[in-house]
Motif scaffolding. Sequence first.
Motif, PDB file in Angstrom:
ATOM      1  N   UNK A  45       0.152  26.992  -5.877  1.00 16.98           N
ATOM      2  CA  UNK A  45       0.124  28.333  -5.299  1.00 16.98           C
ATOM      3  C   UNK A  45      -1.071  28.472  -4.356  1.00 16.98           C
ATOM      4  N   UNK A  46      -0.896  29.391  -3.387  1.00 13.23           N
ATOM      5  CA  UNK A  46      -1.955  29.746  -2.438  1.00 13.23           C
ATOM      6  C   UNK A  46      -2.280  31.211  -2.658  1.00 13.23           C
ATOM      7  N   UNK A  47      -3.580  31.522  -2.774  1.00 13.33           N
ATOM      8  CA  UNK A  47      -4.007  32.906  -2.976  1.00 13.33           C
ATOM      9  C   UNK A  47      -4.325  33.596  -1.666  1.00 13.33           C
ATOM     10  N   UNK A  48      -3.823  34.823  -1.523  1.00 11.07           N
ATOM     11  CA  UNK A  48      -4.087  35.613  -0.322  1.00 11.07           C
ATOM     12  C   UNK A  48      -4.490  37.017  -0.722  1.00 11.07           C
ATOM     13  N   UNK A 145       3.828  30.754  -4.061  1.00  7.89           N
ATOM     14  CA  UNK A 145       4.244  29.356  -4.161  1.00  7.89           C
ATOM     15  C   UNK A 145       4.277  28.773  -2.745  1.00  7.89           C
ATOM     16  N   UNK A 146       4.281  27.455  -2.620  1.00  9.91           N
ATOM     17  CA  UNK A 146       4.397  26.864  -1.281  1.00  9.91           C
ATOM     18  C   UNK A 146       5.638  27.353  -0.533  1.00  9.91           C
ATOM     19  N   UNK A 147       6.757  27.480  -1.227  1.00 12.85           N
ATOM     20  CA  UNK A 147       7.977  27.973  -0.587  1.00 12.85           C
ATOM     21  C   UNK A 147       7.814  29.384  -0.054  1.00 12.85           C
ATOM     22  N   UNK A 148       7.203  30.262  -0.831  1.00 11.30           N
ATOM     23  CA  UNK A 148       6.960  31.641  -0.378  1.00 11.30           C
ATOM     24  C   UNK A 148       5.991  31.659   0.795  1.00 11.30           C
ATOM     25  N   UNK A 149       4.961  30.824   0.735  1.00 10.30           N
ATOM     26  CA  UNK A 149       3.938  30.796   1.783  1.00 10.30           C
ATOM     27  C   UNK A 149       4.497  30.304   3.117  1.00 10.30           C
ATOM     28  N   UNK A 150       5.564  29.516   3.076  1.00 17.61           N
ATOM     29  CA  UNK A 150       6.164  28.998   4.313  1.00 17.61           C
ATOM     30  C   UNK A 150       7.043  30.024   5.024  1.00 17.61           C
ATOM     31  N   UNK A 151       7.392  31.129   4.390  1.00 18.73           N
ATOM     32  CA  UNK A 151       8.324  32.066   5.005  1.00 18.73           C
ATOM     33  C   UNK A 151       7.693  32.785   6.196  1.00 18.73           C
ATOM     34  N   UNK A 152       8.462  32.968   7.269  1.00 23.16           N
ATOM     35  CA  UNK A 152       7.945  33.687   8.444  1.00 23.16           C
ATOM     36  C   UNK A 152       7.526  35.124   8.106  1.00 23.16           C
ATOM     37  N   UNK A 156       3.839  36.490   8.930  1.00 33.33           N
ATOM     38  CA  UNK A 156       3.652  37.619   9.846  1.00 33.33           C
ATOM     39  C   UNK A 156       2.709  38.682   9.280  1.00 33.33           C
ATOM     40  N   UNK A 157       2.497  38.673   7.976  1.00 30.76           N
ATOM     41  CA  UNK A 157       1.580  39.636   7.350  1.00 30.76           C
ATOM     42  C   UNK A 157       0.121  39.193   7.432  1.00 30.76           C
ATOM     43  N   UNK A 158      -0.115  37.937   7.848  1.00 32.77           N
ATOM     44  CA  UNK A 158      -1.470  37.392   7.862  1.00 32.77           C
ATOM     45  C   UNK A 158      -2.274  37.888   9.064  1.00 32.77           C
ATOM     46  N   UNK A 159      -3.585  37.974   8.854  1.00 32.26           N
ATOM     47  CA  UNK A 159      -4.515  38.358   9.923  1.00 32.26           C
ATOM     48  C   UNK A 159      -4.414  37.331  11.054  1.00 32.26           C
ATOM     49  N   UNK A 160      -4.793  37.725  12.279  1.00 33.07           N
ATOM     50  CA  UNK A 160      -4.711  36.796  13.417  1.00 33.07           C
ATOM     51  C   UNK A 160      -5.399  35.465  13.125  1.00 33.07           C
ATOM     52  N   UNK A 161      -4.702  34.388  13.406  1.00 32.56           N
ATOM     53  CA  UNK A 161      -5.234  33.048  13.188  1.00 32.56           C
ATOM     54  C   UNK A 161      -4.992  32.506  11.794  1.00 32.56           C
ATOM     55  N   UNK A 162      -4.786  33.377  10.809  1.00 30.72           N
ATOM     56  CA  UNK A 162      -4.665  32.894   9.442  1.00 30.72           C
ATOM     57  C   UNK A 162      -3.297  32.295   9.120  1.00 30.72           C
ATOM     58  N   UNK A 163      -2.266  32.635   9.881  1.00 34.55           N
ATOM     59  CA  UNK A 163      -0.970  31.978   9.676  1.00 34.55           C
ATOM     60  C   UNK A 163      -1.092  30.499  10.057  1.00 34.55           C
ATOM     61  N   UNK A 164      -1.756  30.227  11.172  1.00 34.82           N
ATOM     62  CA  UNK A 164      -1.975  28.834  11.582  1.00 34.82           C
ATOM     63  C   UNK A 164      -2.873  28.124  10.578  1.00 34.82           C
ATOM     64  N   UNK A 165      -3.891  28.815  10.082  1.00 33.36           N
ATOM     65  CA  UNK A 165      -4.786  28.237   9.073  1.00 33.36           C
ATOM     66  C   UNK A 165      -4.008  27.890   7.807  1.00 33.36           C
ATOM     67  N   UNK A 169      -3.532  24.178   6.211  1.00 31.56           N
ATOM     68  CA  UNK A 169      -3.935  23.882   4.827  1.00 31.56           C
ATOM     69  C   UNK A 169      -2.767  23.281   4.050  1.00 31.56           C
ATOM     70  N   UNK A 170      -1.595  23.866   4.218  1.00 32.43           N
ATOM     71  CA  UNK A 170      -0.423  23.337   3.493  1.00 32.43           C
ATOM     72  C   UNK A 170      -0.065  21.936   3.971  1.00 32.43           C
ATOM     73  N   UNK A 171      -0.188  21.689   5.274  1.00 31.60           N
ATOM     74  CA  UNK A 171       0.081  20.345   5.796  1.00 31.60           C
ATOM     75  C   UNK A 171      -0.929  19.358   5.216  1.00 31.60           C
TER      76      UNK A 171
END
Length: 176
Positions: A45-48, A145-152, A156-165, A169-171
């Motif tokens: 899991x990834x925490x946000x 979960x990784x699957x949830x974190x991969x969803x667009x 889209x809810x992430x702060x600017x730049x954090x979706x790429x981050x 991280x997942x890669x």
Amino acid sequence: MSEIDSADMGPWLSPEDLEFVRQKVPMVYVEIVPVRVDDLGSLEAVGMLLCVDADSIVRTFPSGRVLYHETMREALLRHIEKDLGPVALPQLPPCIAPFTVSEYFPTPGAGWYDERQHAIALAYIVPMHGDCNPGSDSLELTWFTPGEARTPELQNELAPGHAALLRQAMARMGEL
């Protein structure tokens, strides 16, 4: 600023001095991607954090400035405790090396955007083994979960730049 004033302030700059410095030099930050891993080190899991950012609600990661005369390890631990609580029990690696470096610019279109400053952010993936509770600046902490974190939708809810981050991280953890 006089010697007495600067000694009284410790490692912090006054708001005026911080604004002056932000206009002259890049600021150094740490960004932490908190994760839960299994016994083999695989991502579970990834925490946000969910935070209010100006006039919107965004998901983000713990982050903040590195203070003068503060080690990277100290900066990471300070921001983890501030944003995830004193019993998050982070597992910092023996060698503190970021998995990526992000740059934020005060000019729209020049890269990741931060209207306040030019900032360099050293990003770390940090496994958490304890109870994480959002700090006072956050509404909640959610583990995805990784699957949830991969969803667009979530990205889209992430702060600017954090979706790429998040994707980087997942890669790095073999999840993309």
